[in-house]
Motif scaffolding. Structure first.
Motif, PDB file in Angstrom:
ATOM      1  N   LEU A  46       6.344  16.067 -27.337  1.00  0.00           N
ATOM      2  CA  LEU A  46       7.800  15.947 -27.462  1.00  0.00           C
ATOM      3  C   LEU A  46       8.415  17.295 -27.813  1.00  0.00           C
ATOM      4  O   LEU A  46       9.525  17.622 -27.393  1.00  0.00           O
ATOM      5  N   ARG A  47       7.665  18.105 -28.562  1.00  0.00           N
ATOM      6  CA  ARG A  47       8.148  19.445 -28.883  1.00  0.00           C
ATOM      7  C   ARG A  47       8.198  20.295 -27.614  1.00  0.00           C
ATOM      8  O   ARG A  47       9.152  21.038 -27.384  1.00  0.00           O
ATOM      9  N   VAL A  48       7.183  20.156 -26.793  1.00  0.00           N
ATOM     10  CA  VAL A  48       7.165  20.883 -25.521  1.00  0.00           C
ATOM     11  C   VAL A  48       8.319  20.413 -24.637  1.00  0.00           C
ATOM     12  O   VAL A  48       9.010  21.215 -24.014  1.00  0.00           O
ATOM     13  N   TRP A  49       8.543  19.134 -24.635  1.00  0.00           N
ATOM     14  CA  TRP A  49       9.631  18.571 -23.823  1.00  0.00           C
ATOM     15  C   TRP A  49      10.981  19.151 -24.268  1.00  0.00           C
ATOM     16  O   TRP A  49      11.826  19.466 -23.441  1.00  0.00           O
ATOM     17  N   GLY A  50      11.150  19.288 -25.547  1.00  0.00           N
ATOM     18  CA  GLY A  50      12.427  19.792 -26.056  1.00  0.00           C
ATOM     19  C   GLY A  50      12.530  21.299 -26.084  1.00  0.00           C
ATOM     20  O   GLY A  50      13.645  21.845 -26.143  1.00  0.00           O
ATOM     21  N   ASN A  51      11.381  21.993 -26.047  1.00  0.00           N
ATOM     22  CA  ASN A  51      11.404  23.459 -26.181  1.00  0.00           C
ATOM     23  C   ASN A  51      10.412  24.126 -25.237  1.00  0.00           C
ATOM     24  O   ASN A  51       9.626  24.977 -25.650  1.00  0.00           O
ATOM     25  N   ALA A  52      10.464  23.762 -23.984  1.00  0.00           N
ATOM     26  CA  ALA A  52       9.520  24.338 -23.012  1.00  0.00           C
ATOM     27  C   ALA A  52       9.701  25.851 -22.899  1.00  0.00           C
ATOM     28  O   ALA A  52       8.781  26.568 -22.513  1.00  0.00           O
ATOM     29  N   ASP A  53      10.861  26.329 -23.268  1.00  0.00           N
ATOM     30  CA  ASP A  53      11.123  27.778 -23.181  1.00  0.00           C
ATOM     31  C   ASP A  53      10.248  28.580 -24.147  1.00  0.00           C
ATOM     32  O   ASP A  53      10.106  29.785 -23.994  1.00  0.00           O
ATOM     33  N   LEU A  54       9.689  27.894 -25.142  1.00  0.00           N
ATOM     34  CA  LEU A  54       8.910  28.634 -26.138  1.00  0.00           C
ATOM     35  C   LEU A  54       7.624  29.214 -25.559  1.00  0.00           C
ATOM     36  O   LEU A  54       7.088  30.183 -26.085  1.00  0.00           O
ATOM     37  N   TRP A  55       7.125  28.598 -24.505  1.00  0.00           N
ATOM     38  CA  TRP A  55       5.878  29.108 -23.930  1.00  0.00           C
ATOM     39  C   TRP A  55       6.164  30.275 -22.992  1.00  0.00           C
ATOM     40  O   TRP A  55       7.034  30.212 -22.141  1.00  0.00           O
ATOM     41  N   GLN A  56       5.419  31.354 -23.195  1.00  0.00           N
ATOM     42  CA  GLN A  56       5.563  32.522 -22.332  1.00  0.00           C
ATOM     43  C   GLN A  56       4.194  32.837 -21.737  1.00  0.00           C
ATOM     44  O   GLN A  56       3.232  33.107 -22.466  1.00  0.00           O
ATOM     45  N   ALA A  57       4.127  32.815 -20.426  1.00  0.00           N
ATOM     46  CA  ALA A  57       2.846  32.966 -19.731  1.00  0.00           C
ATOM     47  C   ALA A  57       2.145  34.269 -20.107  1.00  0.00           C
ATOM     48  O   ALA A  57       0.922  34.308 -20.226  1.00  0.00           O
ATOM     49  N   ARG A  58       2.915  35.315 -20.347  1.00  0.00           N
ATOM     50  CA  ARG A  58       2.280  36.607 -20.617  1.00  0.00           C
ATOM     51  C   ARG A  58       1.590  36.630 -21.989  1.00  0.00           C
ATOM     52  O   ARG A  58       0.808  37.524 -22.272  1.00  0.00           O
ATOM     53  N   LYS A  59       1.900  35.661 -22.808  1.00  0.00           N
ATOM     54  CA  LYS A  59       1.317  35.662 -24.161  1.00  0.00           C
ATOM     55  C   LYS A  59       0.012  34.880 -24.259  1.00  0.00           C
ATOM     56  O   LYS A  59      -0.580  34.801 -25.327  1.00  0.00           O
ATOM     57  N   GLY A  60      -0.421  34.270 -23.152  1.00  0.00           N
ATOM     58  CA  GLY A  60      -1.713  33.593 -23.213  1.00  0.00           C
ATOM     59  C   GLY A  60      -1.752  32.311 -22.416  1.00  0.00           C
ATOM     60  O   GLY A  60      -0.768  31.932 -21.776  1.00  0.00           O
ATOM     61  N   LYS A  61      -2.907  31.672 -22.492  1.00  0.00           N
ATOM     62  CA  LYS A  61      -3.120  30.453 -21.716  1.00  0.00           C
ATOM     63  C   LYS A  61      -2.304  29.301 -22.278  1.00  0.00           C
ATOM     64  O   LYS A  61      -2.156  29.154 -23.494  1.00  0.00           O
ATOM     65  N   LEU A  62      -1.835  28.470 -21.369  1.00  0.00           N
ATOM     66  CA  LEU A  62      -1.050  27.304 -21.777  1.00  0.00           C
ATOM     67  C   LEU A  62      -1.878  26.366 -22.658  1.00  0.00           C
ATOM     68  O   LEU A  62      -1.399  25.847 -23.662  1.00  0.00           O
ATOM     69  N   SER A  63      -3.137  26.182 -22.276  1.00  0.00           N
ATOM     70  CA  SER A  63      -3.992  25.266 -23.049  1.00  0.00           C
ATOM     71  C   SER A  63      -4.144  25.761 -24.490  1.00  0.00           C
ATOM     72  O   SER A  63      -4.059  24.985 -25.438  1.00  0.00           O
ATOM     73  N   SER A  64      -4.351  27.067 -24.640  1.00  0.00           N
ATOM     74  CA  SER A  64      -4.517  27.621 -25.991  1.00  0.00           C
ATOM     75  C   SER A  64      -3.231  27.467 -26.797  1.00  0.00           C
ATOM     76  O   SER A  64      -3.267  27.174 -27.999  1.00  0.00           O
ATOM     77  N   TRP A  65      -2.126  27.669 -26.119  1.00  0.00           N
ATOM     78  CA  TRP A  65      -0.832  27.533 -26.792  1.00  0.00           C
ATOM     79  C   TRP A  65      -0.646  26.104 -27.305  1.00  0.00           C
ATOM     80  O   TRP A  65      -0.286  25.877 -28.471  1.00  0.00           O
ATOM     81  N   LEU A  66      -0.924  25.131 -26.434  1.00  0.00           N
ATOM     82  CA  LEU A  66      -0.754  23.727 -26.832  1.00  0.00           C
ATOM     83  C   LEU A  66      -1.704  23.347 -27.967  1.00  0.00           C
ATOM     84  O   LEU A  66      -1.318  22.678 -28.932  1.00  0.00           O
ATOM     85  N   MET A  67      -2.947  23.811 -27.847  1.00  0.00           N
ATOM     86  CA  MET A  67      -3.937  23.442 -28.868  1.00  0.00           C
ATOM     87  C   MET A  67      -3.643  24.137 -30.190  1.00  0.00           C
ATOM     88  O   MET A  67      -3.916  23.593 -31.267  1.00  0.00           O
ATOM     89  N   THR A  68      -3.086  25.333 -30.109  1.00  0.00           N
ATOM     90  CA  THR A  68      -2.709  26.022 -31.346  1.00  0.00           C
ATOM     91  C   THR A  68      -1.545  25.313 -32.026  1.00  0.00           C
ATOM     92  O   THR A  68      -1.513  25.172 -33.258  1.00  0.00           O
ATOM     93  N   ILE A  69      -0.593  24.856 -31.218  1.00  0.00           N
ATOM     94  CA  ILE A  69       0.512  24.069 -31.797  1.00  0.00           C
ATOM     95  C   ILE A  69      -0.053  22.832 -32.488  1.00  0.00           C
ATOM     96  O   ILE A  69       0.335  22.478 -33.602  1.00  0.00           O
ATOM     97  N   ALA A  70      -1.000  22.184 -31.803  1.00  0.00           N
ATOM     98  CA  ALA A  70      -1.598  20.966 -32.370  1.00  0.00           C
ATOM     99  C   ALA A  70      -2.341  21.279 -33.667  1.00  0.00           C
ATOM    100  O   ALA A  70      -2.234  20.545 -34.654  1.00  0.00           O
ATOM    101  N   ARG A  71      -3.089  22.374 -33.647  1.00  0.00           N
ATOM    102  CA  ARG A  71      -3.858  22.733 -34.853  1.00  0.00           C
ATOM    103  C   ARG A  71      -2.903  23.012 -36.020  1.00  0.00           C
ATOM    104  O   ARG A  71      -3.090  22.501 -37.135  1.00  0.00           O
ATOM    105  N   ASN A  72      -1.869  23.795 -35.753  1.00  0.00           N
ATOM    106  CA  ASN A  72      -0.929  24.132 -36.825  1.00  0.00           C
ATOM    107  C   ASN A  72      -0.178  22.895 -37.323  1.00  0.00           C
ATOM    108  O   ASN A  72       0.043  22.721 -38.523  1.00  0.00           O
TER     109      ASN A  72
END
Lengths: 176, 246
Positions: A46-72
């Motif tokens: 739901l956070r991704v749905w509301g803030n998809a702009d937060l992900w920036q491809a140049r900063k890393g893999k999408l999977s890592s980004w999602l899993m890091t959000i989940a971990r935090n």
């Protein structure tokens, strides 16, 4: 992600099909129970749905980004529930894999992860344990020193030496 | 911690592993952030440990979330046409202040008439009661839901006591919930909403709720269904999975 940004629910579902299991797995590793892991997984998407702009491809893999959000998010949830993560009391080997083969383009990443888990098991416990407390428990050097009643310098040394050793074994395994 | 400012890059190399996995304390984080840009070797080290950190995420035992998680996400993000109308055109703005006040008083007074309902199959007899026990003023509307919950109807008529109105809410293709329940809400306006009760969807996706009110159901602007904790909530806590205008 562009489609999600435009409110395409089908794209969100595809993202979930691909990474929902990864997000849930990380949350479960931190929290150790299914109801809260379900909540965290729901919150992440739901956070991704509301803030998809937060992900920036140049900063890393999408999977890592999602899993890091989940971990935090899971670590925050533990803190909110005022319970310390006791990673040592929930040994990773005691967590049964509950995985149904599904659409998964990350299979090689999971295979690498299993390799890494085996390598962690080869570390001396006094090095592996603080690494897991830090990574999955959100604890800093000082937190670990306080909770484990170990001198701060000792904690730092154990984590540094453990990670250096793990990295060397990891790189060797990648070369094979 | 004391840092060696004469050779910060060398010291960074020692801190980088812990920094990458989130173990560094605040002073160490500040030290890395202050000097990393000037230390190319430390940057390479950090990239390597960040890769290791990414892989650590996949070192967890692999799990599959239960289907209900996806259901909740889809429901929470589903485009719903009807609620937009509810919120854009509040019913209370369409009637005079006096009438709204009178209606509100009626609503408050009618609370005593609300019957706590539980999920139960609707018998033919109950259908007959609903359709024929009144004064022939039975009406029916169809409600549109999201792709997960495509069909529902609301039927209502005047009850046998003449000062009660009986509603039958029925739905098809509504996924059964494991640990939650569906709750039906009647909207007087954007902020005034009253629970009509809770129901569970059966394994075949059907669910029913019969309820009574002391206010004509047609006075309500809209009806909505949300997913709530077992026992229901005092007010909706999630977005409607189904909604429509009355």
């Amino acid at each position: 992600m562009k489609r999600i940004r435009n409110g395409d629910q089908t794209a969100l579902r595809m993202l979930y099909d691909q990474y929902g299991g990864a997000v849930y797995s990380v949350a479960y590793r931190v929290l150790g129970d299914h109801p809260r892991s379900e909540e965290i997984t729901q919150d992440v998407f739901l956070r991704v749905w509301g803030n998809a702009d937060l992900w920036q491809a140049r900063k890393g893999k999408l999977s890592s980004w999602l899993m890091t959000i989940a971990r935090n998010a899971a670590i925050d949830r533990v803190r909110k529930d005022q319970r310390r993560v006791d990673v040592a009391s929930t040994p990773v080997d005691d967590m049964p894999e509950r995985y149904i083969e599904e659409q998964d383009i990350s299979r090689h990443l999971w295979q690498n992860g299993r390799t890494l888990r085996a390598l962690i098991a080869q570390l001396p416990p006094e090095q592996a344990e603080p690494i897991e407390l830090a990574f999955f428990g959100g604890m800093t050097h000082q937190d670990i020193a306080d909770t484990q009643a170990i001198p701060l310098g000792t904690v730092k040394t154990r984590i540094r030496l453990g990670l250096q050793k793990l990295r060397a074994m990891w790189e060797d395994s990648q070369d094979d | 911690m004391k840092f060696d400012l004469t050779d910060p890059c060398n010291q960074l190399i020692d801190i980088i592993p812990a920094y990458a996995i989130g173990a560094a304390d605040d002073d160490e984080i500040a030290f890395v952030d202050a000097h990393l840009a000037d230390c190319p070797e430390a940057q390479r080290e950090l990239a390597a440990y960040n890769d290791l950190s990414d892989s650590l995420l996949y070192s967890v035992p692999q799990q599959t979330p239960p289907p209900v998680v996806l259901d909740r996400i889809m429901r929470a993000t589903a485009p719903l046409d009807a609620p937009v109308r509810v919120y854009q055109k509040p019913f209370w703005r369409q009637i005079s202040g006096i009438a709204a006040g009178v209606l509100l008083v009626l609503l408050i007074a009618s609370n005593a008439f609300w019957v706590a309902n539980q999920s139960r199959p609707v018998t033919n007899e109950q259908h007959l009661i609903l359709n024929y026990a009144g004064t022939g003023q039975t009406r029916q509307i169809s409600l549109n839901g999201d792709p997960v919950t495509p069909a529902a109807t609301l039927t209502w008529g005047v009850g046998s006591a003449q000062d009660t109105w009986v509603g039958l809410f029925s739905v098809e293709r509504l996924p059964a919930l494991e640990r939650e329940t569906y709750q039906v809400w009647l909207f007087l306006n954007e902020s005034d909403v009253i629970s009509a009760g809770t129901f569970d969807s059966a394994a075949d996706g059907t669910g029913y709720l019969i309820f009574e009110t002391g206010v004509p159901i047609s006075q309500f602007y809209a009806i909505g269904v949300t997913v709530e904790p077992v026992g229901g909530s005092p007010a909706p806590t999630t977005n409607p999975v189904l909604a429509g205008n009355i």
